[in-house]
Design a protein around this motif. Structure first.
Motif, PDB file in Angstrom:
ATOM      1  N   SER A  29      60.334 -62.244 -36.676  1.00 47.12           N
ATOM      2  CA  SER A  29      59.710 -61.982 -38.651  1.00 47.12           C
ATOM      3  C   SER A  29      59.031 -61.289 -38.582  1.00 47.12           C
ATOM      4  N   CYS A  30      57.683 -61.007 -38.186  1.00 41.36           N
ATOM      5  CA  CYS A  30      56.880 -60.328 -38.657  1.00 41.36           C
ATOM      6  C   CYS A  30      56.956 -58.496 -37.936  1.00 41.36           C
ATOM      7  N   ARG A  33      59.866 -57.252 -40.767  1.00 42.08           N
ATOM      8  CA  ARG A  33      59.484 -57.036 -42.015  1.00 42.08           C
ATOM      9  C   ARG A  33      59.726 -55.440 -41.931  1.00 42.08           C
ATOM     10  N   TYR A  70      49.700 -58.849 -30.722  1.00 38.74           N
ATOM     11  CA  TYR A  70      50.761 -59.266 -31.662  1.00 38.74           C
ATOM     12  C   TYR A  70      51.649 -57.776 -31.831  1.00 38.74           C
ATOM     13  N   VAL A  71      53.051 -58.463 -31.602  1.00 39.26           N
ATOM     14  CA  VAL A  71      54.109 -57.256 -32.497  1.00 39.26           C
ATOM     15  C   VAL A  71      53.821 -57.876 -34.895  1.00 39.26           C
ATOM     16  N   SER A  84      52.002 -56.755 -40.209  1.00 36.37           N
ATOM     17  CA  SER A  84      53.084 -56.266 -41.010  1.00 36.37           C
ATOM     18  C   SER A  84      52.474 -56.328 -42.407  1.00 36.37           C
ATOM     19  N   TYR A  85      51.807 -57.085 -42.827  1.00 34.29           N
ATOM     20  CA  TYR A  85      51.425 -56.516 -44.392  1.00 34.29           C
ATOM     21  C   TYR A  85      50.228 -54.735 -44.713  1.00 34.29           C
ATOM     22  N   SER A 119      53.114 -64.270 -44.996  1.00 33.21           N
ATOM     23  CA  SER A 119      52.255 -63.835 -44.072  1.00 33.21           C
ATOM     24  C   SER A 119      50.992 -65.006 -43.772  1.00 33.21           C
ATOM     25  N   MET A 127      54.268 -70.808 -35.593  1.00 37.06           N
ATOM     26  CA  MET A 127      54.390 -69.381 -33.915  1.00 37.06           C
ATOM     27  C   MET A 127      55.013 -70.311 -33.643  1.00 37.06           C
TER      28      MET A 127
HETATM   29  N1  LIG Z   1      50.386 -61.751 -39.380  1.00 39.81           N
HETATM   30  C1  LIG Z   1      50.758 -60.849 -38.142  1.00 39.81           C
HETATM   31  C2  LIG Z   1      50.898 -61.522 -37.411  1.00 39.81           C
HETATM   32  C3  LIG Z   1      51.551 -61.008 -36.373  1.00 39.81           C
HETATM   33  C4  LIG Z   1      52.722 -62.313 -35.507  1.00 39.81           C
HETATM   34  O1  LIG Z   1      51.675 -63.794 -35.362  1.00 39.81           O
HETATM   35  N2  LIG Z   1      53.015 -61.822 -34.501  1.00 39.81           N
HETATM   36  C5  LIG Z   1      54.236 -62.878 -33.347  1.00 39.81           C
HETATM   37  C6  LIG Z   1      55.888 -62.189 -33.573  1.00 39.81           C
HETATM   38  S1  LIG Z   1      56.079 -62.603 -35.057  1.00 39.81           S
HETATM   39  C7  LIG Z   1      53.572 -62.602 -32.254  1.00 39.81           C
HETATM   40  O2  LIG Z   1      52.974 -61.149 -31.855  1.00 39.81           O
HETATM   41  N3  LIG Z   1      53.705 -63.361 -30.936  1.00 39.81           N
HETATM   42  C8  LIG Z   1      52.431 -63.802 -30.318  1.00 39.81           C
HETATM   43  C9  LIG Z   1      51.964 -64.358 -29.552  1.00 39.81           C
HETATM   44  O3  LIG Z   1      51.825 -65.459 -30.048  1.00 39.81           O
HETATM   45  O4  LIG Z   1      51.464 -64.702 -28.770  1.00 39.81           O
HETATM   46  C10 LIG Z   1      51.855 -59.687 -39.198  1.00 39.81           C
HETATM   47  O5  LIG Z   1      52.015 -60.180 -39.788  1.00 39.81           O
HETATM   48  O6  LIG Z   1      51.946 -58.589 -38.326  1.00 39.81           O
END
Ligand SMILES: N[C@@H](CCC(=O)N[C@@H](CS)C(=O)NCC(=O)O)C(=O)O
Length: 229
Positions: A29-30, A33, A70-71, A84-85, A119, A127
């Motif tokens: 979902s990030c 956005r 993270y993506v 994303s923010y 976020s 998560m």
């Molecule tokens: N605050 C970050 C959070 C990024 C995030 O939590 N990404 C998740 C997918 S939505 C991810 O990459 N998860 C991989 C993991 O948990 O290893 C943003 O808004 O981009």
């Protein structure tokens, strides 16, 4: 995938908007956005899938792009920005067309507040990795009610924050930053966590509007090149 070669390419300073590359995962979902925002701004970009299912985000090459692993990550010529923010604020400044933040300070602050609640106070609490840990430590029946109660707590606050400002969308009749964060989160709440939106009438109503926006439709998980059908 060779993430490293991209990280190296980023040291070259001669970029244009056509250099935009988004590291994304279809179900994230990030990432959604950012895909939505790029579409709203009419910016084309190269999509690079990072498969969270096979934990590709943990590879050293990807870590060189985002040390948090993270993506999403956006690469814009020499600029590499993750979160994303931060990406949204970067895009807003670099590509002011189709502004995602209004100039009115009162309204702008509310957009930032809504985006930040999604976020920082909702998504991190639901998560996948966290839910897995909760399941392993407290039992397989625990993750869902945990996620639902955090979503509902956040949505309760968001409902109050948008109710008196809303028009066709969260804070008026223009799709702005609050909507970019709310739309994927509401979709995920319904599809993945079975949240019944009747308790949040404003959010439910604006979500119906989101579903008709072509830029939102095009950014949806199932329309991404890495989607599993
Ligand atoms: N605050 C970050 C959070 C990024 C995030 O939590 N990404 C998740 C997918 S939505 C991810 O990459 N998860 C991989 C993991 O948990 O290893 C943003 O808004 O981009």
């Amino acid at each position: 995938m060779d993430f490293q070669s991209h990280a190296l390419k980023c040291s070259d300073d001669s970029s244009t908007s056509s250099d935009l590359v988004l590291y994304s995962f279809w179900r994230s979902s990030c990432s959604w956005r950012v895909r939505f925002a790029l579409n709203l701004k009419g910016l084309s970009y190269e999509y690079r899938a990072v498969n969270l299912g096979t934990r590709e985000q943990l590879s050293p090459d990807f870590e060189s792009l985002n040390p948090l692993k993270y993506v999403p990550v956006l690469v814009d010529g020499p600029v590499v920005v993750s979160d994303s923010y931060a990406i949204l604020l970067y895009l807003e400044e670099k590509y002011p067309q189709k502004a995602l933040l209004p100039t009115d300070l009162r309204l702008k602050s509310r957009h930032l507040q809504v985006a930040s609640i999604v976020s920082s106070s909702i998504q991190p609490l639901i998560m996948l990795e966290l839910l897995k840990t909760i399941g392993e430590n407290f039992g397989p029946e625990e993750p869902l009610p945990w996620a639902q109660s955090n979503l509902e707590k956040g949505f309760n606050a968001l409902e109050k924050l948008v109710k008196d400002f809303s028009g066709q969308y969260a804070l008026g009749d223009e799709v702005h930053m609050a909507d970019v964060f709310l739309a994927p989160q509401i979709s995920s709440a319904i599809e993945n966590f079975g949240i019944d939106m009747y308790k949040f009438p404003t959010l439910a109503r604006i979500y119906e509007s989101y579903k008709t926006i072509p830029e939102f439709q095009a950014s949806s998980p199932e329309r991404q090149p890495d989607a599993l059908h």
